[in-house]
Write a protein that holds these residues in place. Sequence first.
Motif: not given
Length: 256
Positions: A42, A66, A70-72, A76-77, A80, A233
């Motif tokens: 990523i 970020v 994908e603008r994570r 968001d990380v 995942l 983000p």
Amino acid sequence: MAYLPISTPGEVGGPDGYSYSALVLLTDAADPAVLQRLLGVIRFTGWIAPVASGTQVVIGDPGAGVVAAERRGIIDVGGLVAERLECDALAVQVRRDRQLALVGWRGAEEIGRYDSDPSAEPGADDDVASEPVGVAFAPELAALARTPQAAERLTEILAEELERDSVSESERLRSILRLLTLPDWIVATGSLPADIPTGPRAADLTRLRVGMPGAAGLWRHLAVRRVRRRRTPPPVIADPPRESAPGMEGIEPWMF
């Protein structure tokens, strides 16, 4: 409830204070090599700390911005990583010392999220309320950290509306981390790439630039960094509560 002001070295996120983010993996089972490969896929930028006392900390760069493709952001990380590694995880984000975000997962399941001040989100509308959201997450968060006995005290800390002129969100976070027996040196990670006060030495961390260790990603990172710093983000709370207009209390939207 009284807190003491905190001074944390590191990158200033703006006129208000410091910005930083971290992901705490609450497991002994996560394979560091698998974690690094996943972060490489990523194109994560930041640092991986060594496993200590059953936890592993991943630090985002830049701060609350970020940190991956994908603008994570770190939240968001976190989602995942928790899903792919099937582990318990807690994402921590402080923005300009005015906003604290906490999000927890058990594998693929998100168990709750907390935002101390949704109005501090970049681009937030003027009518977004500033009160903490997600205080009810406290018992689940305490259980996630294997300290269920801390739930009542944690609820009090999360619910507190801080005096912004004298108290920072870093101080609230330090109290939370100590209560949950998690690494409280996270509040000083803004000192990177220098050593972290009271934490691991920078030389003991694995640094990734757009997913690559060492000098391999240095030149690529320079270009990607400029793009990422212009983005933010997704907000912590997608649909935050809003303040009622003066004199409009008790009036339902359908009446218009």
